[in-house]
Design an enzyme around this catalytic site. Structure first.
Site, PDB file in Angstrom:
ATOM      1  N   MET A 248      -2.085   1.878  -5.570  1.00 41.11           N
ATOM      2  CA  MET A 248      -3.119   1.424  -4.639  1.00 41.11           C
ATOM      3  C   MET A 248      -2.799   1.826  -3.201  1.00 41.11           C
ATOM      4  SD  MET A 248      -5.335   0.138  -6.583  1.00 41.11           S
ATOM      5  CE  MET A 248      -6.488  -0.606  -5.448  1.00 41.11           C
ATOM      6  N   ASP A 267       7.526   2.185   1.916  1.00 42.76           N
ATOM      7  CA  ASP A 267       7.990   1.612   0.644  1.00 42.76           C
ATOM      8  C   ASP A 267       9.458   1.229   0.811  1.00 42.76           C
ATOM      9  OD1 ASP A 267       8.396   1.131  -2.287  1.00 42.76           O
ATOM     10  OD2 ASP A 267       6.388   1.993  -2.380  1.00 42.76           O
ATOM     11  N   VAL A 324       2.018  -4.081  -2.005  1.00 40.08           N
ATOM     12  CA  VAL A 324       3.277  -4.119  -2.757  1.00 40.08           C
ATOM     13  C   VAL A 324       3.033  -4.887  -4.054  1.00 40.08           C
ATOM     14  CG1 VAL A 324       4.714  -3.937  -0.696  1.00 40.08           C
ATOM     15  CG2 VAL A 324       4.077  -6.195  -1.529  1.00 40.08           C
ATOM     16  N   GLU A 326       2.532  -7.528  -7.023  1.00 37.17           N
ATOM     17  CA  GLU A 326       1.761  -8.774  -6.981  1.00 37.17           C
ATOM     18  C   GLU A 326       2.721  -9.973  -7.081  1.00 37.17           C
ATOM     19  OE1 GLU A 326      -1.185  -8.962  -6.112  1.00 37.17           O
ATOM     20  OE2 GLU A 326      -2.430 -10.346  -7.272  1.00 37.17           O
ATOM     21  N   LYS A 331       5.479 -10.224  -1.063  1.00 37.34           N
ATOM     22  CA  LYS A 331       4.413 -10.097  -0.066  1.00 37.34           C
ATOM     23  C   LYS A 331       4.805 -10.832   1.219  1.00 37.34           C
ATOM     24  CE  LYS A 331       0.499  -9.232  -3.258  1.00 37.34           C
ATOM     25  NZ  LYS A 331       0.376  -7.787  -3.113  1.00 37.34           N
ATOM     26  N   SER A 353      -4.946  -8.736  -5.892  1.00 39.64           N
ATOM     27  CA  SER A 353      -6.140  -8.903  -6.716  1.00 39.64           C
ATOM     28  C   SER A 353      -6.291 -10.334  -7.207  1.00 39.64           C
ATOM     29  CB  SER A 353      -6.141  -7.922  -7.883  1.00 39.64           C
ATOM     30  OG  SER A 353      -4.869  -7.774  -8.424  1.00 39.64           O
ATOM     31  N   HIS A 374      -9.672  -6.108  -0.704  1.00 41.57           N
ATOM     32  CA  HIS A 374      -9.386  -5.813  -2.107  1.00 41.57           C
ATOM     33  C   HIS A 374     -10.081  -4.513  -2.501  1.00 41.57           C
ATOM     34  CE1 HIS A 374     -10.048  -7.129  -6.576  1.00 41.57           C
ATOM     35  NE2 HIS A 374      -9.033  -6.308  -6.464  1.00 41.57           N
TER      36      HIS A 374
HETATM   37  P1  NAI Z   1       2.339  -0.276  -7.917  1.00 38.75           P
HETATM   38  O1  NAI Z   1       3.414  -0.862  -8.726  1.00 38.75           O
HETATM   39  O2  NAI Z   1       1.773   1.051  -8.297  1.00 38.75           O
HETATM   40  O3  NAI Z   1       2.789  -0.163  -6.400  1.00 38.75           O
HETATM   41  C1  NAI Z   1       3.496  -1.142  -5.719  1.00 38.75           C
HETATM   42  C2  NAI Z   1       4.429  -0.449  -4.728  1.00 38.75           C
HETATM   43  O4  NAI Z   1       5.007  -1.415  -3.879  1.00 38.75           O
HETATM   44  C3  NAI Z   1       5.555   0.316  -5.387  1.00 38.75           C
HETATM   45  O5  NAI Z   1       5.584   1.646  -4.902  1.00 38.75           O
HETATM   46  C4  NAI Z   1       6.787  -0.457  -4.961  1.00 38.75           C
HETATM   47  O6  NAI Z   1       7.922   0.373  -4.817  1.00 38.75           O
HETATM   48  C5  NAI Z   1       6.330  -1.022  -3.648  1.00 38.75           C
HETATM   49  N1  NAI Z   1       7.151  -2.150  -3.234  1.00 38.75           N
HETATM   50  C6  NAI Z   1       7.612  -3.165  -3.986  1.00 38.75           C
HETATM   51  N2  NAI Z   1       8.339  -4.011  -3.239  1.00 38.75           N
HETATM   52  C7  NAI Z   1       8.355  -3.514  -1.984  1.00 38.75           C
HETATM   53  C8  NAI Z   1       8.925  -3.936  -0.772  1.00 38.75           C
HETATM   54  N3  NAI Z   1       9.681  -5.043  -0.712  1.00 38.75           N
HETATM   55  N4  NAI Z   1       8.726  -3.205   0.334  1.00 38.75           N
HETATM   56  C9  NAI Z   1       7.969  -2.084   0.277  1.00 38.75           C
HETATM   57  N5  NAI Z   1       7.401  -1.639  -0.853  1.00 38.75           N
HETATM   58  C10 NAI Z   1       7.582  -2.339  -1.966  1.00 38.75           C
HETATM   59  O7  NAI Z   1       1.191  -1.399  -7.879  1.00 38.75           O
HETATM   60  P2  NAI Z   1      -0.357  -1.236  -7.530  1.00 38.75           P
HETATM   61  O8  NAI Z   1      -1.119  -1.137  -8.779  1.00 38.75           O
HETATM   62  O9  NAI Z   1      -0.525  -0.211  -6.488  1.00 38.75           O
HETATM   63  O10 NAI Z   1      -0.696  -2.686  -6.924  1.00 38.75           O
HETATM   64  C11 NAI Z   1      -0.318  -3.059  -5.635  1.00 38.75           C
HETATM   65  C12 NAI Z   1      -1.101  -4.284  -5.218  1.00 38.75           C
HETATM   66  O11 NAI Z   1      -2.483  -4.006  -5.298  1.00 38.75           O
HETATM   67  C13 NAI Z   1      -0.875  -5.536  -6.054  1.00 38.75           C
HETATM   68  O12 NAI Z   1      -0.949  -6.654  -5.226  1.00 38.75           O
HETATM   69  C14 NAI Z   1      -2.049  -5.502  -7.020  1.00 38.75           C
HETATM   70  O13 NAI Z   1      -2.382  -6.785  -7.483  1.00 38.75           O
HETATM   71  C15 NAI Z   1      -3.143  -4.979  -6.124  1.00 38.75           C
HETATM   72  N6  NAI Z   1      -4.245  -4.331  -6.803  1.00 38.75           N
HETATM   73  C16 NAI Z   1      -4.072  -3.510  -7.877  1.00 38.75           C
HETATM   74  C17 NAI Z   1      -5.146  -2.907  -8.480  1.00 38.75           C
HETATM   75  C18 NAI Z   1      -4.944  -2.002  -9.655  1.00 38.75           C
HETATM   76  O14 NAI Z   1      -5.935  -1.625 -10.302  1.00 38.75           O
HETATM   77  N7  NAI Z   1      -3.724  -1.603  -9.967  1.00 38.75           N
HETATM   78  C19 NAI Z   1      -6.525  -3.114  -8.003  1.00 38.75           C
HETATM   79  C20 NAI Z   1      -6.593  -3.931  -6.821  1.00 38.75           C
HETATM   80  C21 NAI Z   1      -5.509  -4.526  -6.275  1.00 38.75           C
END
Ligand code: NAI
Length: 633
Positions: A248, A267, A324, A326, A331, A353, A374
């Site tokens: 995302m 990241d 980051v 969920e 967060k 989400s 979102h």
């Molecule tokens: P993802 O797992 O692809 O990406 C999350 C990223 O955050 C990773 O690159 C991770 O290394 C990074 N991260 C983790 N801890 C960290 C920290 N302490 N500091 C900096 N970076 C950190 O997950 P995704 O799918 O991109 O989801 C991210 C957010 O978006 C979540 O809150 C999710 O609920 C929300 N979301 C996801 C959707 C989806 O379809 N996957 C749709 C809408 C919202």
């Protein structure tokens, strides 16, 4: 319909008089000629079109559930042949000047300044102009009727294609096909009357009204930021911070860079940050290969993105969005780190989400400047952004967040804070209903097909595989841990999810879920029959279809009742653009009104009797139905 028929005949008669009155008519088209605009042009004898990139022609009526009712279905096929005309009307996509010339829709493409002189000169040189179809011995190019060489494809196979694409939910494409098939075998005046009849039937039906209201009027208003609080000066984001360079985060960074915004993508490790940037580079390369983007523009956009672990680089950003994992803990941590660097005017947004915004905003020193943004996956393709107001979010923050969504050219809806907000909450009911059916012993293929028959783009089992079953479990566990009120806890789906996880089938990411995946594609896993034995008697697909539509609509009504949704247009738009609720309904609330409030309440009572209290309409909704108070004014 009778009145509509008369009115639409007025335009048709007028254009018919124009082309047969004995005087030559030429039209100089200096910009858009879409729908009725092009139909007027088709009623003229000669058409020249500007070579400006803004000039396009087309008949997009199908997109709002209508057909070209000003002679378009009759003149265009007579002009360029059925084979070329039909797709233009069935897809409704506009065509640019060179294509319009090649198709024969216009006679010449000229620089803007030469348009009117050319049209004038043509009129003077052609005092006796006649339309081709009014010349004695006219034959339709490529032929008409069942014996035309293309008829088997245009109308035989063509009808099957339309049935498959529309699942009989959208009447306009079939009406267009019928008007063309029948009308082109008749004299043009009779053909035009036939067209008006089809047009009137469509206009009087619910689908055209639903599509027009939601995807034309209300989407247009949302794109113009109708929900933006008045009196707040407009703001522009020039520098954006994105925390979390995953799927995302990278997507959000990509669309921001495409809008010319400088992005700092953060990241936890340099490798992970760089991976996010590489993801953007790959997407841009793909767009270049598809000729959607020039090499230079792709390079400019990529150069706007800095991938780093250094929060200090966020300084000066007007907005930071976190994407980051969920997890509240993570967060909170990244929010505090950003707060240490950012100025007092900066806004912080979460892309969560499911986690309520008000709770997350406690980690930001100024909760008034905290908001939910979102996005949907894949970010570059999905048009919607669900904007979520926390308890303390200020009108100014909302206004500036909407300005940002406008900068990205996405469509915003605005909702109030609640577990799952609006879209995730309603979508959950769809997925859960699919699981409930599986548990009841409904054949998996029947479940998936019934959802598609309703018009959902993917079945509930396929979509659960995409988002993975362990995510379903996480959301469930979180809702228990948060001690959410019972109505938010998705108990129904859990036995199925747990069973699948026990079997090690987590979804597409793990290579096995409700479907099995191979090089050649995917198919429903036959083993499902063993773990969820088929009931001896299978329900009617129509009943399942109604269940899928009703449960999502009912949850939306609850969102209105609880104040999560303040404006019905937000629910309609969010359901169609965010979670794939079928557009023929006009969205979840328009669906209720298409059935009629009382009929919907009765339907829910009936479904509650068969399947349980989740279908029970609230007293609030029942009273609303008794009083006959619609959602839409
Ligand atoms: P993802 O797992 O692809 O990406 C999350 C990223 O955050 C990773 O690159 C991770 O290394 C990074 N991260 C983790 N801890 C960290 C920290 N302490 N500091 C900096 N970076 C950190 O997950 P995704 O799918 O991109 O989801 C991210 C957010 O978006 C979540 O809150 C999710 O609920 C929300 N979301 C996801 C959707 C989806 O379809 N996957 C749709 C809408 C919202």
């Amino acid at each position: 319909p009778v009145q509509v028929y008369e009115t639409s005949q007025d335009l048709s008669r007028l254009l018919r008089r124009l082309e047969t009155c004995g005087k030559p008519f030429a039209v100089a088209i200096n910009g858009l000629a879409l729908g009725g605009g092009l139909e007027v042009c088709l009623g003229c004898h000669y058409r020249v079109l500007s070579d400006s990139p803004k000039a396009v022609v087309g008949l997009p009526e199908v997109k709002v559930g209508l057909l070209p009712g000003g002679g378009g279905t009759q003149r265009l096929p007579r002009l360029i042949g059925i084979q070329k005309a039909l797709p233009l009307m069935l897809d409704g996509n506009p065509v640019a000047p060179p294509q319009a010339l090649a198709l024969g829709i216009i006679h010449a493409v000229l620089p803007q300044a030469e348009l009117v002189p050319a049209a004038r000169a043509w009129v003077l040189a052609n005092p006796q102009a006649q339309q081709p179809w009014d010349v004695k011995g006219f034959k339709l190019p490529g032929g008409a009727g069942a014996m035309a060489p293309h008829a088997a494809d245009s109308f035989g196979a063509g009808s099957s294609r339309l049935m498959r694409a529309t699942r009989r939910n959208y009447p306009a494409p079939l009406a267009i096909s019928a008007a063309v098939y029948e009308g082109t075998q008749l004299p043009i005046d009779t053909g035009l009357r036939l067209e008006s009849k089809h047009f009137a039937t469509l206009l009087a039906g619910p689908v055209a009204r639903n599509l027009t209201r939601t995807l034309f009027i209300n989407k247009g208003a949302a794109d113009k930021l109708e929900r933006r609080p008045a009196g707040v000066p407009k703001a522009k984001v020039t520098k954006l911070g994105v925390l979390g360079a995953g799927m995302m985060g990278a997507g959000i960074a990509q669309v921001a860079a495409a809008a010319g915004i400088q992005v700092v993508l953060i990241d936890s490790t340099p490798q992970q940050a760089e991976q996010g940037r590489a993801r953007i580079a790959a997407a841009l390369d793909k767009a270049v290969a598809r000729k959607q983007l020039s090499v230079e523009r792709a390079a400019t956009q990529l150069a706007l993105v800095t991938a780093t672990t250094d929060y200090a680089l966020l300084a000066g950003a007007e907005l930071v969005i976190e994407a980051v994992f969920e997890s509240r803990e993570i967060k909170r941590e990244v929010t505090s780190k950003a707060a240490a660097v950012l100025g007092p005017d900066a806004i912080f947004a979460s892309n969560t989400s499911t986690l309520p915004i008000t709770g997350l905003s406690a980690a930001w020193p100024r909760p008034a400047q905290f908001i939910g943004l979102h996005f949907f996956s894949p970010v570059e393709r999905m048009p919607l952004v669900e904007v979520i107001l926390g308890k303390d979010t200020s009108p100014q923050t909302l206004a500036h967040a909407l300005d940002f969504v406008g900068q990205l050219r996405k469509t915003p809806i605005v909702v109030n804070d609640s577990p799952g907000f609006f879209t995730s909450r309603v979508f959950g009911t769809f997925v859960d209903e699919g699981m409930a059916m599986l548990q009841e012993g409904v054949a998996p293929a029947l479940i998936e097909n019934a959802a598609r028959l309703a018009g959902m783009p993917v079945g509930p089992l396929a979509v659960t595989d995409e988002v993975t079953l362990d995510l379903q479990k996480k959301v469930y566990d979180q809702s228990i841990a948060d001690q959410l009120p019972e109505r938010f806890v998705r108990h129904g789906a859990q036995p199925v999810v747990n069973k699948m996880l026990e079997l090690g089938r987590i979804g597409r990411r793990g290579g096995a879920g409700f479907y099995e995946y191979s090089e050649s594609g995917k198919q429903l896993w036959p083993g499902l029959a063993e773990h969820f034995p088929h009931a001896a008697e299978q329900p009617d697909a129509e009943l399942l279809r109604r269940r899928f539509l009703a449960i999502q609509a009912l949850e939306t009504a609850r969102c209105v009742e609880e104040g999560v949704i303040e404006h019905p247009a937000d629910a309609d738009l969010g359901s169609i653009l965010g979670i794939g609720y079928p557009s023929w309904t006009g969205g979840t609330l328009s669906y209720i009104e298409t059935l009629g409030l009382q009929a919907f309440v009765d339907e829910c009572h009936d479904l509650a009797g068969r399947y349980g209290p989740r279908f029970q309409p609230s007293e609030w909704l029942a009273a609303r139905a008794r009083a006959g108070t619609p959602f839409h004014a």
